[in-house]
Write a protein that holds these residues in place. Structure first.
Motif, PDB file in Angstrom:
ATOM      1  N   GLY A  44       0.806  -1.211   0.000  1.00  0.00           N
ATOM      2  CA  GLY A  44       0.000   0.000   0.000  1.00  0.00           C
ATOM      3  C   GLY A  44       0.842   1.266   0.000  1.00  0.00           C
ATOM      4  O   GLY A  44       2.037   1.241   0.287  1.00  0.00           O
ATOM      5  N   VAL A  45       0.207   2.364  -0.391  1.00  0.00           N
ATOM      6  CA  VAL A  45       0.881   3.654  -0.470  1.00  0.00           C
ATOM      7  C   VAL A  45       0.656   4.391   0.838  1.00  0.00           C
ATOM      8  O   VAL A  45      -0.477   4.548   1.284  1.00  0.00           O
ATOM      9  CB  VAL A  45       0.336   4.484  -1.652  1.00  0.00           C
ATOM     10  CG1 VAL A  45       1.047   5.815  -1.754  1.00  0.00           C
ATOM     11  CG2 VAL A  45       0.475   3.706  -2.945  1.00  0.00           C
ATOM     12  N   LEU A  46       1.752   4.829   1.469  1.00  0.00           N
ATOM     13  CA  LEU A  46       1.630   5.587   2.711  1.00  0.00           C
ATOM     14  C   LEU A  46       1.594   7.076   2.439  1.00  0.00           C
ATOM     15  O   LEU A  46       0.866   7.821   3.067  1.00  0.00           O
ATOM     16  CB  LEU A  46       2.809   5.264   3.630  1.00  0.00           C
ATOM     17  CG  LEU A  46       2.891   3.806   4.119  1.00  0.00           C
ATOM     18  CD1 LEU A  46       4.161   3.608   4.916  1.00  0.00           C
ATOM     19  CD2 LEU A  46       1.679   3.465   4.963  1.00  0.00           C
ATOM     20  N   HIS A  47       2.411   7.483   1.458  1.00  0.00           N
ATOM     21  CA  HIS A  47       2.478   8.900   1.129  1.00  0.00           C
ATOM     22  C   HIS A  47       2.938   9.055  -0.310  1.00  0.00           C
ATOM     23  O   HIS A  47       3.784   8.308  -0.786  1.00  0.00           O
ATOM     24  CB  HIS A  47       3.472   9.592   2.072  1.00  0.00           C
ATOM     25  CG  HIS A  47       3.762  11.013   1.668  1.00  0.00           C
ATOM     26  ND1 HIS A  47       2.874  12.052   1.898  1.00  0.00           N
ATOM     27  CD2 HIS A  47       4.827  11.551   1.037  1.00  0.00           C
ATOM     28  CE1 HIS A  47       3.394  13.167   1.414  1.00  0.00           C
ATOM     29  NE2 HIS A  47       4.587  12.887   0.888  1.00  0.00           N
ATOM     30  N   PHE A  48       2.362  10.014  -0.989  1.00  0.00           N
ATOM     31  CA  PHE A  48       2.820  10.268  -2.355  1.00  0.00           C
ATOM     32  C   PHE A  48       2.838  11.754  -2.617  1.00  0.00           C
ATOM     33  O   PHE A  48       1.863  12.460  -2.370  1.00  0.00           O
ATOM     34  CB  PHE A  48       1.909   9.560  -3.359  1.00  0.00           C
ATOM     35  CG  PHE A  48       2.272   9.844  -4.797  1.00  0.00           C
ATOM     36  CD1 PHE A  48       3.609   9.688  -5.214  1.00  0.00           C
ATOM     37  CD2 PHE A  48       1.334  10.269  -5.709  1.00  0.00           C
ATOM     38  CE1 PHE A  48       3.955   9.952  -6.523  1.00  0.00           C
ATOM     39  CE2 PHE A  48       1.686  10.533  -7.013  1.00  0.00           C
ATOM     40  CZ  PHE A  48       3.004  10.373  -7.425  1.00  0.00           C
ATOM     41  N   ILE A  74      -0.289   1.378 -11.112  1.00  0.00           N
ATOM     42  CA  ILE A  74      -0.314   0.843  -9.755  1.00  0.00           C
ATOM     43  C   ILE A  74      -1.346  -0.267  -9.699  1.00  0.00           C
ATOM     44  O   ILE A  74      -2.435  -0.142 -10.262  1.00  0.00           O
ATOM     45  CB  ILE A  74      -0.593   1.959  -8.713  1.00  0.00           C
ATOM     46  CG1 ILE A  74      -0.555   1.370  -7.303  1.00  0.00           C
ATOM     47  CG2 ILE A  74      -1.894   2.682  -8.974  1.00  0.00           C
ATOM     48  CD1 ILE A  74      -0.446   2.411  -6.210  1.00  0.00           C
ATOM     49  N   GLY A  75      -0.961  -1.371  -9.087  1.00  0.00           N
ATOM     50  CA  GLY A  75      -1.885  -2.482  -8.898  1.00  0.00           C
ATOM     51  C   GLY A  75      -1.806  -2.934  -7.462  1.00  0.00           C
ATOM     52  O   GLY A  75      -1.113  -2.314  -6.632  1.00  0.00           O
ATOM     53  N   GLY A  76      -2.492  -3.972  -7.139  1.00  0.00           N
ATOM     54  CA  GLY A  76      -2.487  -4.473  -5.770  1.00  0.00           C
ATOM     55  C   GLY A  76      -1.107  -4.933  -5.328  1.00  0.00           C
ATOM     56  O   GLY A  76      -0.778  -4.898  -4.152  1.00  0.00           O
TER      57      GLY A  76
ATOM     58  N   GLU B  23      -3.558   9.405  -0.566  1.00  0.00           N
ATOM     59  CA  GLU B  23      -3.054   8.075  -0.224  1.00  0.00           C
ATOM     60  C   GLU B  23      -4.201   7.106   0.043  1.00  0.00           C
ATOM     61  O   GLU B  23      -4.179   5.965  -0.422  1.00  0.00           O
ATOM     62  CB  GLU B  23      -2.132   8.129   0.998  1.00  0.00           C
ATOM     63  CG  GLU B  23      -0.785   8.737   0.719  1.00  0.00           C
ATOM     64  CD  GLU B  23      -0.815  10.263   0.655  1.00  0.00           C
ATOM     65  OE1 GLU B  23      -1.703  10.876   1.274  1.00  0.00           O
ATOM     66  OE2 GLU B  23       0.045  10.842  -0.038  1.00  0.00           O
ATOM     67  N   LEU B  26      -5.708   6.127  -3.236  1.00  0.00           N
ATOM     68  CA  LEU B  26      -4.874   5.191  -3.999  1.00  0.00           C
ATOM     69  C   LEU B  26      -4.963   3.780  -3.431  1.00  0.00           C
ATOM     70  O   LEU B  26      -5.123   2.803  -4.170  1.00  0.00           O
ATOM     71  CB  LEU B  26      -3.413   5.650  -4.000  1.00  0.00           C
ATOM     72  CG  LEU B  26      -3.062   6.771  -4.977  1.00  0.00           C
ATOM     73  CD1 LEU B  26      -1.596   7.151  -4.840  1.00  0.00           C
ATOM     74  CD2 LEU B  26      -3.371   6.353  -6.400  1.00  0.00           C
ATOM     75  N   ASN B  27      -4.878   3.675  -2.104  1.00  0.00           N
ATOM     76  CA  ASN B  27      -4.963   2.354  -1.488  1.00  0.00           C
ATOM     77  C   ASN B  27      -6.327   1.725  -1.705  1.00  0.00           C
ATOM     78  O   ASN B  27      -6.434   0.529  -1.995  1.00  0.00           O
ATOM     79  CB  ASN B  27      -4.661   2.440   0.010  1.00  0.00           C
ATOM     80  CG  ASN B  27      -3.163   2.689   0.231  1.00  0.00           C
ATOM     81  OD1 ASN B  27      -2.344   2.257  -0.565  1.00  0.00           O
ATOM     82  ND2 ASN B  27      -2.839   3.409   1.291  1.00  0.00           N
ATOM     83  N   THR B  30      -6.610   0.574  -5.439  1.00  0.00           N
ATOM     84  CA  THR B  30      -5.890  -0.664  -5.767  1.00  0.00           C
ATOM     85  C   THR B  30      -6.528  -1.859  -5.074  1.00  0.00           C
ATOM     86  O   THR B  30      -6.564  -2.955  -5.623  1.00  0.00           O
ATOM     87  CB  THR B  30      -4.408  -0.557  -5.365  1.00  0.00           C
ATOM     88  OG1 THR B  30      -4.349  -0.078  -4.029  1.00  0.00           O
ATOM     89  CG2 THR B  30      -3.657   0.362  -6.281  1.00  0.00           C
ATOM     90  N   ARG B  35      -7.351  -0.158 -11.771  1.00  0.00           N
ATOM     91  CA  ARG B  35      -5.942   0.122 -12.056  1.00  0.00           C
ATOM     92  C   ARG B  35      -5.802   1.494 -12.697  1.00  0.00           C
ATOM     93  O   ARG B  35      -5.912   1.629 -13.915  1.00  0.00           O
ATOM     94  CB  ARG B  35      -5.364  -0.936 -12.984  1.00  0.00           C
ATOM     95  CG  ARG B  35      -5.477  -2.329 -12.402  1.00  0.00           C
ATOM     96  CD  ARG B  35      -4.480  -3.241 -13.011  1.00  0.00           C
ATOM     97  NE  ARG B  35      -3.126  -2.768 -12.814  1.00  0.00           N
ATOM     98  CZ  ARG B  35      -2.051  -3.509 -13.059  1.00  0.00           C
ATOM     99  NH1 ARG B  35      -2.186  -4.725 -13.495  1.00  0.00           N
ATOM    100  NH2 ARG B  35      -0.843  -3.032 -12.873  1.00  0.00           N
ATOM    101  N   PRO B  36      -5.525   2.511 -11.905  1.00  0.00           N
ATOM    102  CA  PRO B  36      -5.287   3.825 -12.496  1.00  0.00           C
ATOM    103  C   PRO B  36      -3.872   3.907 -13.065  1.00  0.00           C
ATOM    104  O   PRO B  36      -3.031   3.067 -12.754  1.00  0.00           O
ATOM    105  CB  PRO B  36      -5.460   4.777 -11.310  1.00  0.00           C
ATOM    106  CG  PRO B  36      -5.073   3.962 -10.135  1.00  0.00           C
ATOM    107  CD  PRO B  36      -5.374   2.527 -10.445  1.00  0.00           C
TER     108      PRO B  36
END
Lengths: 93, 400
Positions: A44-48, A74-76, B23, B26-27, B30, B35-36
């Protein structure tokens, strides 16, 4: 993952000479110079932001720093980052 | 993003996150299997990303849950182009009309080509094809099977041995091969075989007609040998008589053979000249230091330059000049007589026609006078004596 299970897997990987990322679900980072970066097995993404991307991992964190960062896909399981990458930092927990 | 063309077909939108946590979005995205792609920050600091149209609709409940709000920046891909096109009716109509016209015009026969051989004219073939329903500006789906058309054309062209019709796209090629017919023999009128000279018959074989003479019979010139009239009195029929009749014929020859004879011989002296030939002009390149001869004979050999299958207008000419001198030979009367006889034999055989054989020769008279040998000789030659003569109605009576 329980402690015993992880130990068993590590032992199997060593005995059978298997790559660790396959067996232990560890992140695999592929980088092409400072231009492209692919991370597999993230959590997972924490910060972008354009300057940094922080990804959660099985144990710990991965930080990608740079300028004009763009997440191409981005995918799982995987992230594909482009831009001027200046650093990759691993912060194990 | 599976590939740009897939997204293009399904259509995609570029979204801008106006409010909410990037964030978390995005989480969530996904995790939901959406799928962006091309996730980046715009100049104004807002997050932008792209999703396909089906994904966009699955995104909406997610946005509500995370408290985000997006705005569409761009719409791209096939569905949006179609929507835009539907607003321009005339343009869309033109597009459709073009495709339809192209389709329809490609179903026409535009060109009928004919490959034919000499006696069958192209016009004749085209005419036959037109009658079979094959002509330019014809719908190709109205045409029958090429094999059937070919058969029909072949029926209309009696001289053709084979007709092939080949359709490739909008072009139809007709190939015609002529048939080789045997030469027509012109009908012959009924005829007799008569004697060409006075002779004694040695052999008579009638293929058709009735032989009138027998072996060892003496015939006069013009006498009927094989008659073209067959059948008994009152019930006769005239036919073309055929057969072989040979007879002994006498030829008398007077030969004068000189005792002196002139013979041309080479002396062995020769000149050679070389020329370079351009077109039909020659430039002498060698052989300037030539001797002069009183009498000579020329022989030239020309070599033309070739380039592949092309003959170039350049070549070389080699000319050889040989000196000739005339020698006078004196013969004995015996030699002169033999030379004269040999010449007489070839002459008589040439005159008697094919298959002639000298059966006997008889020297009648011989004497030498003024440096010449004079001989009188009689040849007995077996030769064909039959000559065709048409039967005139009168000869009907004559024959009986």
């Amino acid at each position: 993952m329980p402690r015993v299970g992880r130990k068993l897997r590590k032992w199997t990987a060593r005995i059978l000479d298997l790559p660790q990322d396959v067996v232990l679900d560890l992140p695999r980072i592929t980088m092409i110079a400072g231009l492209q970066l692919t991370v597999e097995n993230h959590r997972g993404v924490l910060h972008f932001s354009p300057q940094s991307l922080r990804l959660a991992m099985e144990r710990g964190e991965l930080e990608v720093t740079g300028n004009d960062l763009v997440i191409r896909t981005i995918g799982g399981e995987e992230v594909f980052v482009e831009g001027q990458i200046t650093g990759v930092l691993l912060r194990p927990k | 993003m599976k590939g740009l063309w897939v997204s293009n077909v399904r259509g995609y939108v570029q979204l801008k996150l106006v409010r909410g946590d990037a964030e978390a979005l995005l989480n969530g995205v996904t995790a939901a299997g959406i799928r962006p792609w091309d996730i980046a920050y715009a100049r104004d600091g807002a997050l932008t990303f792209r999703v396909t149209v089906p994904d966009f609709f699955r995104l909406r409940p997610l946005l509500k849950r995370t408290g985000c709000r997006t705005r569409i920046l761009e719409r791209r891909g096939f569905p949006f182009q179609m929507a835009r096109l539907s607003r321009r009716k005339v343009f869309a109509g033109g597009l459709l009309a073009f495709v339809a016209a192209l389709f329809l015009l490609s179903m026409l026969v535009w060109d009928v080509q004919v490959k034919t051989e000499a006696p069958i004219g192209e016009e004749q073939v085209l005419q036959a094809a037109r009658q079979e329903g094959l002509h330019p500006f014809q719908w190709s789906f109205l045409l029958r099977d090429p094999a059937t058309i070919a058969h029909g054309i072949a029926r209309r062209l009696p001289e053709a041995a084979w007709v092939g019709v080949e359709k490739s796209g909008t072009r139809v090629t007709i190939t015609v091969v002529k048939s080789n017919k045997p030469e027509v023999k012109k009908p012959q009128s009924p005829s007799n075989l008569v004697a060409s000279t006075d002779a004694v018959v040695t052999r008579i074989v009638a293929e058709s007609g009735r032989p009138k003479v027998q072996r060892n019979e003496r015939v006069r010139k013009g006498e009927v040998l094989i008659s073209g009239v067959i059948g008994e009195d009152g019930r006769t029929k005239n036919v073309v008589s055929k057969g072989e009749v040979k007879g002994l014929v006498w030829h008398e020859y007077k030969i004068v053979s000189p005792l002196a004879r002139k013979v041309e011989t080479y002396t062995g002296e020769s000149n050679e000249r070389g020329y370079f030939v351009i077109g039909n002009r020659a430039l002498q390149t060698s052989g300037y230091k030539a001797q002069t001869f009183a009498a000579s004979e020329f022989r030239s050999e020309r070599r033309q330059l070739h380039w592949g299958s092309w003959t170039l207008p350049f070549g070389f000419l080699k000319e050889k000049e040989r000196e000739v001198s005339t020698i006078e030979e004196t013969l004995t009367p015996e030699q002169a007589k033999e030379a004269g006889l040999a010449q007489a034999r070839t002459e008589v055989l040439a005159a008697a026609g094919r298959g002639a054989v000298i059966k006997a020769e008889k020297l009648l008279h011989e004497h030498t006078e003024n440096g010449k040998v004079m001989i009188n000789i009689l040849f007995e030659v077996e030769q064909s004596i039959a000559v065709e003569r048409p039967i005139i109605q009168m000869s009907n009576i004559q024959g009986e």
